[in-house]
Design an enzyme around this catalytic site. Structure first.
Site, PDB file in Angstrom:
ATOM      1  N   HIS A 124       0.811  -1.222   0.000  1.00 36.73           N
ATOM      2  CA  HIS A 124       0.000   0.000   0.000  1.00 36.73           C
ATOM      3  C   HIS A 124       0.843   1.270   0.000  1.00 36.73           C
ATOM      4  CE1 HIS A 124      -3.866   1.700  -0.151  1.00 36.73           C
ATOM      5  NE2 HIS A 124      -4.481   0.878   0.671  1.00 36.73           N
ATOM      6  N   ASP A 157      -2.545   1.523  -4.854  1.00 36.72           N
ATOM      7  CA  ASP A 157      -3.823   1.847  -4.229  1.00 36.72           C
ATOM      8  C   ASP A 157      -4.949   1.074  -4.924  1.00 36.72           C
ATOM      9  OD1 ASP A 157      -2.831   3.874  -2.354  1.00 36.72           O
ATOM     10  OD2 ASP A 157      -2.412   5.039  -4.157  1.00 36.72           O
TER      11      ASP A 157
END
Length: 235
Positions: free
Chosen positions: A206, A210
């Site tokens: 992350h 995304d």
């Protein structure tokens, strides 16, 4: 005198390396997870049509894995950020698409690499998979075979798994697992039809990736898988 019920085994060098790398992945990489379902009915029919002739011609089994890898590397070319790594103050996007595979044995998991996977045909991928799998299970992998992976594809479906949350192969940005291909009743043109369905599970770093780009990437993999038909060429 009663013998102890518990016993211990020594940690092998391979198991020690796996432990360190998975711990590094889980402690350094903020994992997120996505899942999408794909209809691979046409792929199942295509493989059934080609597998016997392929076996006679090449001397190896035609599994589903090269078809999935082809679908994945084609999607990576459209979304190159999936083929990257975190480097503290920058993100390194890899030009070569080198696919790591996870090959398990009774006591370890190895991750040999198919180099430049995007430049190979489905048949070429099948032959590379067969070669590195045999080398892995006979203990003949070299350092070169294990080096340079940029994205990992894993298959847990052989165990009957339908959903999983894979650990990223450090320092890569993502790993995609495809699960068991299962016949299910689905709604198709407002009617119930029995289709061969598969879950695609993606774990992502992350810091780099995304939901938007990963959702689009998974959708492209799904489209690629569902675009196979009886006219698809292996070579």
């Amino acid at each position: 005198m009663n013998q102890p019920r518990d016993y211990s085994i020594d940690v092998t060098p391979i198991r020690d390396t796996i432990a360190k790398r998975t711990m590094q992945s889980k402690t350094e990489i903020p994992h997120a997870w996505m899942l999408i379902e794909a209809d691979v009915t046409n792929l199942v029919q295509l493989r059934n049509k080609l597998k016997d002739e392929f076996r006679r011609r090449e001397g190896i089994n035609l599994t589903y894995l090269p078809f999935f890898i082809k679908a994945v590397v084609s999607a990576i070319k459209d979304y190159p950020m999936m083929n990257s790594a975190w480097a503290t103050d920058k993100i390194i996007i890899k030009r070569d698409i080198n696919l790591s595979l996870l090959i398990g044995s009774e006591d370890s998991v190895l991750s040999p690499v198919i180099k430049n996977a995007d430049q190979k045909s489905i048949a070429g991928l099948a032959m590379d998979i067969d070669e590195i799998t045999k080398k892995a299970r006979s203990g003949k992998l070299t350092l070169s075979d294990m080096h340079g992976g940029t994205f990992t594809v894993n298959h847990t479906g052989s165990f009957g798994s339908i959903s999983s949350n894979p650990t990223i192969n450090y320092p890569q940005a993502a790993i995609l697992t495809y699960e068991s291909i299962v016949k299910k009743p689905v709604v198709l043109n407002d009617m119930i039809a029995v289709r061969s369905m598969v879950n695609l599970c993606l774990s992502l770093d992350h810091r780099i990736l995304d939901g938007v780009i990963c959702g689009r990437f998974l959708q492209r993999v799904k489209e690629n898988l569902e675009s196979y038909d009886l006219n698809t060429q292996l070579y």
